[in-house]
Design an enzyme around this catalytic site. Structure first.
Site, mmCIF file in Angstrom:
data_model
loop_
_atom_site.group_PDB
_atom_site.id
_atom_site.type_symbol
_atom_site.label_atom_id
_atom_site.label_comp_id
_atom_site.label_asym_id
_atom_site.label_seq_id
_atom_site.Cartn_x
_atom_site.Cartn_y
_atom_site.Cartn_z
ATOM 1 N N ARG A 109 0.735 -0.992 -0.101
ATOM 2 C CA ARG A 109 -0.128 -0.111 -0.023
ATOM 3 C C ARG A 109 0.878 1.176 -0.010
ATOM 4 O O ARG A 109 1.566 1.577 0.851
ATOM 5 C CB ARG A 109 -1.017 0.028 1.249
ATOM 6 C CG ARG A 109 -2.082 0.809 1.332
ATOM 7 C CD ARG A 109 -2.711 1.302 2.560
ATOM 8 N NE ARG A 109 -1.834 1.836 3.460
ATOM 9 C CZ ARG A 109 -1.610 1.852 4.686
ATOM 10 N NH1 ARG A 109 -2.348 0.843 5.461
ATOM 11 N NH2 ARG A 109 -0.875 2.636 5.431
ATOM 12 N N HIS B 72 -3.794 4.519 4.597
ATOM 13 C CA HIS B 72 -4.864 3.400 4.752
ATOM 14 C C HIS B 72 -6.243 4.167 4.334
ATOM 15 O O HIS B 72 -6.983 3.408 3.483
ATOM 16 C CB HIS B 72 -5.164 3.124 6.279
ATOM 17 C CG HIS B 72 -6.171 2.029 6.186
ATOM 18 N ND1 HIS B 72 -6.213 0.994 6.093
ATOM 19 C CD2 HIS B 72 -7.452 2.358 7.047
ATOM 20 C CE1 HIS B 72 -7.331 0.028 6.528
ATOM 21 N NE2 HIS B 72 -8.049 1.151 7.082
ATOM 22 N N TYR C 127 3.738 6.357 10.999
ATOM 23 C CA TYR C 127 4.366 4.979 11.429
ATOM 24 C C TYR C 127 5.533 4.454 10.202
ATOM 25 O O TYR C 127 5.794 3.192 10.561
ATOM 26 C CB TYR C 127 3.393 4.054 11.551
ATOM 27 C CG TYR C 127 2.123 4.005 10.289
ATOM 28 C CD1 TYR C 127 2.311 3.383 9.229
ATOM 29 C CD2 TYR C 127 1.017 4.854 10.470
ATOM 30 C CE1 TYR C 127 1.510 3.229 8.327
ATOM 31 C CE2 TYR C 127 0.069 4.785 9.462
ATOM 32 C CZ TYR C 127 0.307 4.238 8.246
ATOM 33 O OH TYR C 127 -0.688 4.068 7.394
#
Length: 347
Positions: free
Chosen positions: A246, A250, A259
């Protein structure tokens, strides 16, 4: 057991060209949809940048005359490949209608599922129903099949395990398509998938599995075709783990910079699936640069048309909030409806 895909034919040049057009259209629309959210056209959107080959390739293998796909909230590429009207699809993100405006029966795409792992249960139920409905005279390999999508994060949900066990015991003709994009929102796969891979779990449910490069669109098509043939023949379910990445957030409310770093994203992202297929087309002579340029122009035109359609969508009547809750409305619901009318419509 690992399912053998070597006997599945390679894609023809014409199939590769169609596949590429779908990939480019998905990429263009996906990038635009993120911009639309930033502009206030859509309230929210789940990007799929980097996962186009996994989604389009798997949907490309389906037989839309009999199969059924059960998506999550991220399978825009599946919807596009199945021919769903993308204005109707995007209306689900605009909250213009409960469950979306597209017709699941004619498109063979179940409504978008926001419950993590929820679509997996639905797919197994539908697939088992097809097996029960099949006549004794149904030819081998002729069962309709379901395909259900979920991510590496969702694979940790209890519902997914229950669905896999049910499918394995009853040999339901269903393909579990896991897009392992490296992240369960902000948690890396290695911190939430015990055993290293999702595909390894298939053996525990007595089902075959395939691990495929999720950035290689033709390989995804062939893997899905092999899995569907296995399921159609009455051999039970198959788990496909498409290894991809990805590349974006998200969702449009997520900040991946919290992160992971850009350097990590570039390092781990792998080869761009759209560029990879373009290179294959040129190398094999299946297409030339003029074809690639034409596909890009068609994709942009399609995206512009979808944007115009989405912006033209009108709000649904507020009364519908109450009309489709119960077959026989409760007194409390009737009271809420009356209060809403008094406040909003001055009735």
């Amino acid at each position: 057991m690992d399912l053998d895909t070597t006997s599945t034919p390679e894609l023809t040049a014409e199939e590769l060209r169609r596949l590429y057009k779908l990939l480019v259209a998905t990429r263009d629309l996906d990038v635009a949809a993120v911009a639309w959210q930033r502009q206030g056209i859509l309230p929210g959107y789940a990007p799929e940048l980097g996962q186009e080959a996994a989604q389009v390739g798997s949907a490309f293998a389906l037989d839309s005359s009999r199969d059924f796909a059960f998506p999550t909230y991220r399978e825009m590429g599946v919807a596009l490949a199945l021919g769903v009207d993308m204005v109707e699809y995007m209306s689900t993100h605009k909250a213009s209608w409960h469950g979306g405006l597209y017709n699941p029966v004619t498109t063979r795409l179940a409504p978008i599922q926001a419950v993590v792992g929820g679509s997996v249960l639905h797919a197994v139920g539908w697939a088992h129903g097809q097996r029960l409905a099949a006549s004794h005279g149904t030819a081998a390999g002729d069962l309709p099949a379901a395909i259900t999508y979920f991510g590496d994060g969702a694979s940790s949900q209890g519902d997914v395990h229950e669905a896999m066990n049910f499918a394995g015991v009853l040999k339901a003709p269903v393909v579990f398509f896991v897009q392992n994009n490296g992240w369960a929102i902000s948690l890396p796969t290695e911190e939430q998938v015990a055993g290293g891979t999702v595909a390894a779990r298939a053996a525990g449910y007595g089902m075959a599995s395939i691990t495929v490069d999720g950035n290689d669109a033709p390989a995804v098509v062939r893997a899905t075709r092999a899995a569907l043939a296995h399921a159609r023949a009455g051999n039970g379910p198959v788990l496909i783990e498409a290894m991809t990445y990805r590349r974006g957030p998200h969702s449009t409310s997520d900040d991946p910079g919290r992160y992971r770093t850009l350097d990590e994203e570039r390092r781990d992202g792998g080869e761009d699936p759209v560029a990879r297929l373009a290179a294959l087309l040129l190398e094999t002579g299946a297409a030339d640069q003029a074809f690639l340029d034409g596909a890009a122009a068609e994709a942009k035109s399609h995206t512009d048309t979808v944007r115009e359609g989405v912006q033209a969508l009108q709000p649904r009547p507020g009364q519908e909030m109450f009309d489709f809750v119960f077959a026989e409305p409760t007194e409390e619901l009737k009271a809420q409806a009356r209060a809403w009318r008094e406040e909003s419509e001055h009735v």
